[in-house]
Design a protein around this motif. Structure first.
Motif, PDB file in Angstrom:
ATOM      1  N   GLY A  81       0.782  -1.228   0.000  1.00  0.00           N
ATOM      2  CA  GLY A  81       0.000   0.000   0.000  1.00  0.00           C
ATOM      3  C   GLY A  81       0.806   1.266   0.000  1.00  0.00           C
TER       4      GLY A  81
ATOM      5  N   TYR B  68     -11.223   0.232   1.655  1.00  0.00           N
ATOM      6  CA  TYR B  68     -10.084   1.086   2.007  1.00  0.00           C
ATOM      7  C   TYR B  68      -9.056   0.381   2.882  1.00  0.00           C
TER       8      TYR B  68
ATOM      9  N   ARG C 210      -5.547   1.215  -1.486  1.00  0.00           N
ATOM     10  CA  ARG C 210      -4.981   2.496  -1.056  1.00  0.00           C
ATOM     11  C   ARG C 210      -3.947   2.980  -2.075  1.00  0.00           C
TER      12      ARG C 210
ATOM     13  N   PHE D 219      -7.231   6.135   5.358  1.00  0.00           N
ATOM     14  CA  PHE D 219      -6.924   6.452   3.965  1.00  0.00           C
ATOM     15  C   PHE D 219      -6.923   7.951   3.727  1.00  0.00           C
TER      16      PHE D 219
END
Length: 619
Positions: free
Chosen positions: A5, A271, A277, A332
């Motif tokens: 991420g 998320y 992400r 996020f």
């Protein structure tokens, strides 16, 4: 980095990119489909035959990729994905496509984003122009319906056709920034761009990616900033899009109570998934990087923050602590703002957030969400509700205009009169004003002066500045013919003068987001529906703003002012130039050493009916 991420420039790696391998030119393709059995590229170059150009899996990353020689720029393609789950087979548009076919067609199109920018001067100096102490006045617009061809079939203008017309109009009306409703690719024109299928693709309805770059470049060269609506809150359910991408709920939650939005009929991103992400962060940075966007207005933040948003009891899933907060979305949003300001410190992020969630526009290191600005939806609804009331009864609802100042410094606010308020039977701004035709025009002029006089940056949706008399229609142009009438031209002239004052008078913008920028003079004259306050600069400039929300002239109205000398009338919304009746004060008045409203000096002036008067003095 993608799988953890932390990759925020995936657009350089995934999708289709021109490449040369072994001396042969072509395109390299890469797509994330971790649960697929087989992935191949289908397109014009192979007769759309699945399996003709298979991709290889990159170890355990979930990414499939490969080089296909001979593919040219401008070639249509999709990914054919075969999944072991129930024999699922589907052709998907590339999530990282830079452009796509014009809807209703849905293929991705190979494209090279090369462009020679000419906005270096703007890019070097843009930061202070959208800062908290700057005069930020935003013209929100839907590009496809702002101005259409005057000849049948009355089509939308292209990016390049719009550029000179829009730049000239924004310069004449004085706005500092343009905010486009989403320009990301979307299959249904009636969604206004908010049902997205291409998070890296500029909609091809109005031209190529370079055509959009030209539009932004042109605006920058004429000193106009560009903000774009960005929609990480939900996405379209069309089969060729992101939903059920590899035979599993890859981008969205599998649980419908978490993954499907009942109000908008769309999917909700997961998320908490690292790759999602990375995907969304990369999309945000993509528009700032490749298109020189100056700000991102994030749509429907409230729907991201709350798990029970638009849901009934029993139709949502609590978080691990038993609450309704969407912890994955909160993390996020903080990460989004951190990455944006780390990589592009001279832009701003703006939250459309309609609740009392604390510290939306406060830094992440003190527990905020990290946005630069937040829309003040409460101000918008209170103000419009008040202006819709018969002036006879406004005295009973005086607090609808005073309440806002109790929380005005809790966030860095933008005061919006947005597109959402002029659709779905709500009527145009002009028709929201109470009274007969004359009163509607006077009321609209006064409300706009009230917006520009208050603390907070300014935003107006297209058409409001000419007193549009019909609701906004996404498939028709603004009613520009209304400018043949003096009353409509008068509103437009007022908006231009409000923007001119806002930009030239530090007292009206320097302390927009600071407690020291505003003081009430009199907020208690409910019987007269009168309001007055003073706006302050960092220096000695002061501007007193007085509003009469009744259709009765207030003669010899005494108002306290914070200093002696001559107080010049720098704005009067009742001037005949704006379509008013010319009730005023002959350019200004001298203060008397007579205390009033807690001020050491006062003036006795005439306040026009349904009018606003701004007086400038120096202390």
């Amino acid at each position: 980095m993608f799988n953890e991420g932390s990759h925020v420039r995936l657009y350089d790696k995934l999708g289709s990119h021109p490449a040369t391998v072994g001396g042969r030119e072509g395109y390299h393709f890469a797509v994330w489909a971790p649960n697929a059995d087989h992935v191949s590229v289908v397109g014009d170059f192979n007769g759309w035959r699945p399996g003709k150009n298979p991709l290889e899996r990159f170890e355990h990353s979930g990414v499939w990729g490969g080089f296909i020689p001979g593919v040219k720029s401008g070639t249509c393609y999709k990914y054919h994905i075969a999944s072991p789950h129930n024999g699922y087979k589907v052709d998907k548009c590339d999530p990282f496509a830079f452009t796509c076919e014009i809807a209703p067609k849905s293929a991705a199109v190979t494209w090279d984003l090369s462009y020679e920018w000419r906005d270096a001067d703007w890019m070097k100096s843009r930061g202070p122009k959208i800062a908290h102490d700057a005069p930020v006045s935003i013209y929100e617009m839907h590009l496809g319906s702002w101005m259409r061809s005057p000849e049948p079939p009355y089509h939308s203008l292209s990016y390049r056709e719009v550029a000179p017309r829009l730049a000239d109009y924004i310069k004449r009306t004085g706005f500092t920034h343009v905010e486009f409703l989403p320009l990301t690719e979307h299959p249904f024109f009636g969604s206004w761009g908010y049902q997205v299928t291409g998070y890296f693709a500029a909609t091809s309805r109005f031209g190529t990616p370079q055509d959009l770059m030209y539009l932004i470049d042109y605006l920058h060269q004429h000193g106009i900033g560009v903000i774009m609506d960005w929609v990480p809150s939900h996405f379209a359910t069309d089969e060729f899009g992101l939903g059920f991408f590899d035979g599993t709920h890859l981008f969205e939650h599998a649980e419908p109570k978490q993954g499907f939005h009942p109000e908008w009929g769309s999917y909700i991103f997961n998320y908490e998934r690292h790759e999602i992400r990375s995907f969304l962060l990369s999309s945000a940075l993509f528009w700032l990087d490749k298109y020189h966007i100056d700000g991102l207005r994030v749509d429907a933040v409230a729907s991201m923050l709350y798990l029970d948003y638009a849901r009934q009891d029993g139709d949502w899933v609590r978080n691990q602590y038993g609450g309704k907060e969407n912890i994955g979305a909160i993390d996020f949003l903080r990460r989004f703002n951190h990455e944006v300001y780390t990589h592009f410190p001279d832009v701003q992020t703006i939250a459309e957030e309609s609740t009392a969630w604390p510290m939306v526009s406060r830094p992440t290191y003190v527990g905020g969400l990290g946005f630069g600005y937040k829309w003040d939806m409460g101000w918008m609804h209170d103000t419009l509700r008040y202006c819709q009331r018969d002036p006879l009864f406004r005295k009973f609802h005086h607090n609808e205009l005073t309440f806002r100042q109790l929380y005005a410094n809790a966030e860095n606010y933008v005061l919006p009169l947005s597109h959402d308020e002029v659709v779905h039977g709500k009527g145009p701004l002009w028709d929201k004003m109470a009274g007969d035709e004359w009163q509607k025009f006077a009321g609209l002029r006064e409300m706009l002066a009230y917006q520009w006089g208050m603390t907070g940056k300014k935003l107006m949706f297209m058409g409001g500045e000419i007193a549009q008399r019909q609701e906004w229609r996404h498939d028709a142009s603004i009613d520009w013919h209304l400018l043949e009438h003096d009353s409509h031209r008068g509103v437009q002239r007022l908006v231009a003068d409000l923007n001119r004052l806002y930009r030239s008078e530090p007292a009206l913008h320097e302390l927009d987001t600071e407690p020291g920028g505003f003081d009430w003079i009199d907020c208690n004259d409910a019987a007269g529906s009168m309001y007055s306050f003073v706006r302050k600069a960092k220096g000695h400039d002061r501007i007193v703003c007085i509003f009469n929300f009744t259709p009765v002239v207030r003669n010899n109205y005494r108002i306290g002012v914070p200093g002696p000398g001559y107080w010049r009338e720098i704005l009067n919304t009742d001037a005949s130039y704006y379509g008013g009746s010319n009730v005023g004060n002959s350019g200004g008045t001298h203060a008397e050493f007579l205390s009033c409203h807690g001020q050491p000096y006062s003036v006795s002036i005439t306040i026009p009916p349904l009018g606003a008067v701004f007086l400038k003095g120096t202390i």
